[in-house]
Design a protein around this motif. Sequence first.
Motif, PDB file in Angstrom:
ATOM      1  N   GLU A   1       2.430  -6.608   2.253  1.00 44.69           N
ATOM      2  CA  GLU A   1       1.275  -6.626   3.163  1.00 44.69           C
ATOM      3  C   GLU A   1       0.293  -7.709   2.706  1.00 44.69           C
ATOM      4  O   GLU A   1      -0.898  -7.461   2.562  1.00 44.69           O
ATOM      5  CB  GLU A   1       0.596  -5.250   3.176  1.00 44.69           C
ATOM      6  N   TRP A   2       0.807  -8.915   2.519  1.00 48.94           N
ATOM      7  CA  TRP A   2      -0.020  -9.965   1.926  1.00 48.94           C
ATOM      8  C   TRP A   2      -1.219 -10.344   2.801  1.00 48.94           C
ATOM      9  O   TRP A   2      -2.296 -10.692   2.293  1.00 48.94           O
ATOM     10  CB  TRP A   2       0.838 -11.200   1.634  1.00 48.94           C
ATOM     11  N   GLU A   3      -1.041 -10.275   4.111  1.00 48.87           N
ATOM     12  CA  GLU A   3      -2.175 -10.589   4.998  1.00 48.87           C
ATOM     13  C   GLU A   3      -3.279  -9.552   4.845  1.00 48.87           C
ATOM     14  O   GLU A   3      -4.470  -9.888   4.834  1.00 48.87           O
ATOM     15  CB  GLU A   3      -1.694 -10.650   6.449  1.00 48.87           C
ATOM     16  N   TYR A   4      -2.870  -8.290   4.728  1.00 52.58           N
ATOM     17  CA  TYR A   4      -3.849  -7.210   4.535  1.00 52.58           C
ATOM     18  C   TYR A   4      -4.495  -7.325   3.153  1.00 52.58           C
ATOM     19  O   TYR A   4      -5.669  -7.009   2.984  1.00 52.58           O
ATOM     20  CB  TYR A   4      -3.147  -5.864   4.704  1.00 52.58           C
TER      21      TYR A   4
ATOM     22  N   TYR B   1      -7.182  -9.830   3.398  1.00 51.04           N
ATOM     23  CA  TYR B   1      -8.325  -9.220   4.080  1.00 51.04           C
ATOM     24  C   TYR B   1      -9.125  -8.345   3.120  1.00 51.04           C
ATOM     25  O   TYR B   1     -10.357  -8.410   3.083  1.00 51.04           O
ATOM     26  CB  TYR B   1      -7.830  -8.382   5.262  1.00 51.04           C
TER      27      TYR B   1
END
Length: 271
Positions: free
Chosen positions: A238-241, A244
């Motif tokens: 979940e690198w995008e999360y 964030y």
Amino acid sequence: MKSALTVIKEQVNYFYLVRRLSLYEIKSSNMNNYLGMLWELINPAIQISIYWFVFGFGIRNRVGEGGMDFFPWMLSGIVVWFMINQGLLEASKSIFKKIKMLSKMNFPMSVIPSYVIFSKFYPHLTLLALVMIILNAMGFTISIYYIQLPLYMFGVLALLYAISLITSTLATIVRDVQMFLQSTLRMLLYLSPILWDVSQFGEDLNWLKILMKINPFYYVVESYRTSLLGQGWYFIEEWEYTLYFVGVIAVLFIIGAALHVKFRRHFIDFL
């Protein structure tokens, strides 16, 4: 940004004091109890039992795609919530409660929320070790995914401190902030994936999943759960999360540091 750098330097320079005061905080808060620091484990155990009975038996027995038992699923996520809840509540009122210490000791005010949060970290480690033992007995053996836990621990400590810089400043000026925070945390318990499985929502409720993920505590709970249940590398998958989450911490910290540095000279005027 200058205020943020100032606060960071203060934390680094006085970290030795944070450790000493956090240990003193634990002892002083439990010194009048017969069972002492055992209450740091007894209270979470009682709450976990209640949630398990109500949500595990009364509402659901299985969660997730594989039909996992509700108890280990809940246990692996709720273990971090006790530090979040108690850490934020105590740190938010720490400055106006402990500012008198400054007349006896020479250290910056930004250290006060820091050591109060850190005092909740030690019981968290003890509770986490107990949860690991329980999960291991239930078949969720120790795995390589455990090595990512320190990363998430640092993340939750950073998040709590960033938020507490804001809330402790505002609560010193306006005491109603503390009451608002208590109500908000009660609400966040149910808006985080602790007691119910968000993945079971249908496609028509995707908007609700996205809305819930705005809550940074969602990331914390899911990252702990993924590690303890051996389900993967959450910060990579979940690198995008993850980006964030880091961004939220950075923004909150910059805002909190600016507020704290701006008003700390006047805190005594509000007491």
